[in-house]
Motif scaffolding. Structure first.
Motif: not given
Length: 256
Positions: A111-136
């Motif tokens: 789901g979130c592994g940056q070294a997994n080329m076959n995965g979703l490579q979720l990238r979550s950025m800080r926002i107030k009181d949580g995180l936000e990610a954009n993906l396709v």
């Protein structure tokens, strides 16, 4: 402006904590709250709260500086929302990174592994009181044509939720790295099918941090709300999925 509003809220919180008997000024006229007026706080209440906040920020800043002298990399995300920045330690120049890129760049998680080329490579950025990610999500992960598999959506909820919990625990304890957390409970509502090859945004918010000894958990846990939206062509967002995840802390450092 935002820092000013944040400071005002923190001062108000300190005053309410120090003088809990103070009446709620927003109570409706004629209500019980409006007829039972407690003695006002001393004139120095706001000043005392400000001094307390200043001392707290100073102590946190010294703590972050001490960790840096011990070789710890503080705020590798370069995020202006890191608590070290709020205490006065400015981020380094450079690109603002996701928490996955900054803390576990070698992870092979699907789901979130940056070294997994076959995965979703979720990238979550800080926002107030949580995180936000954009993906396709690619169409190869569809259960049926036009419908992303529910298990893929669940993976996104769990990964994003656990990262939110880990960052919350790291910030709360002033740690240089997030601890390891795993999902203990989850509830997911699929409101609409999630389309593939479509811009999505994932947002989370920390609801509660429960210390050790809470019933049925045995360890420190964090409750997180996670939502997934479709970005529509007109700029609006359509809620597709909502979920709640309870993540429990298991280790000192997050696994790679």
């Amino acid at each position: 402006m935002q820092q000013g509003r944040t400071l005002a809220r923190r001062v108000a919180a300190h005053v309410r904590k120090a003088w809990p008997g103070l009446a709620d000024a927003s109570a409706a006229p004629g209500s019980c709250a409006s007829t039972s007026v407690a003695a006002p706080p001393p004139p120095c209440a706001a000043a005392s709260a400000l001094r307390s906040l200043s001392t707290e920020a100073s102590e946190q800043l010294e703590h972050w500086k001490f960790l840096a002298t011990q070789g710890a990399v503080i705020n590798p995300c370069n995020s202006p929302l890191h608590p070290a920045v709020q205490s006065g330690l400015q981020p380094a120049d450079g690109e603002v990174l996701s928490v996955q890129q900054a803390y576990t760049p070698n992870s092979k998680c699907f789901g979130c592994g940056q070294a997994n080329m076959n995965g979703l490579q979720l990238r979550s950025m800080r926002i107030k009181d949580g995180l936000e990610a954009n993906l396709v999500v690619p169409s190869k992960y569809c259960a049926f044509p036009g419908f992303v598999n529910g298990g893929i959506i669940s993976t996104i909820i769990h990964c994003h939720g656990n990262w939110t919990a880990a960052i919350a625990l790291m910030d709360k304890a002033c740690l240089p790295k997030p601890p390891l957390t795993l999902s203990a409970q989850a509830y997911i509502t699929y409101k609409y099918p999630t389309p593939p090859d479509t811009p999505l945004v994932v947002r989370s918010k920390v609801i509660d941090v429960r210390e050790k000894g809470n019933a049925g958990m045995g360890k420190t846990s964090v409750e997180v709300d996670v939502t997934i939206y479709e970005k529509c062509p007109d700029g609006s967002e359509k809620l597709l999925v909502s979920g709640a995840v309870v993540c429990k802390r298991l280790g000192a450092l997050r696994a790679l």
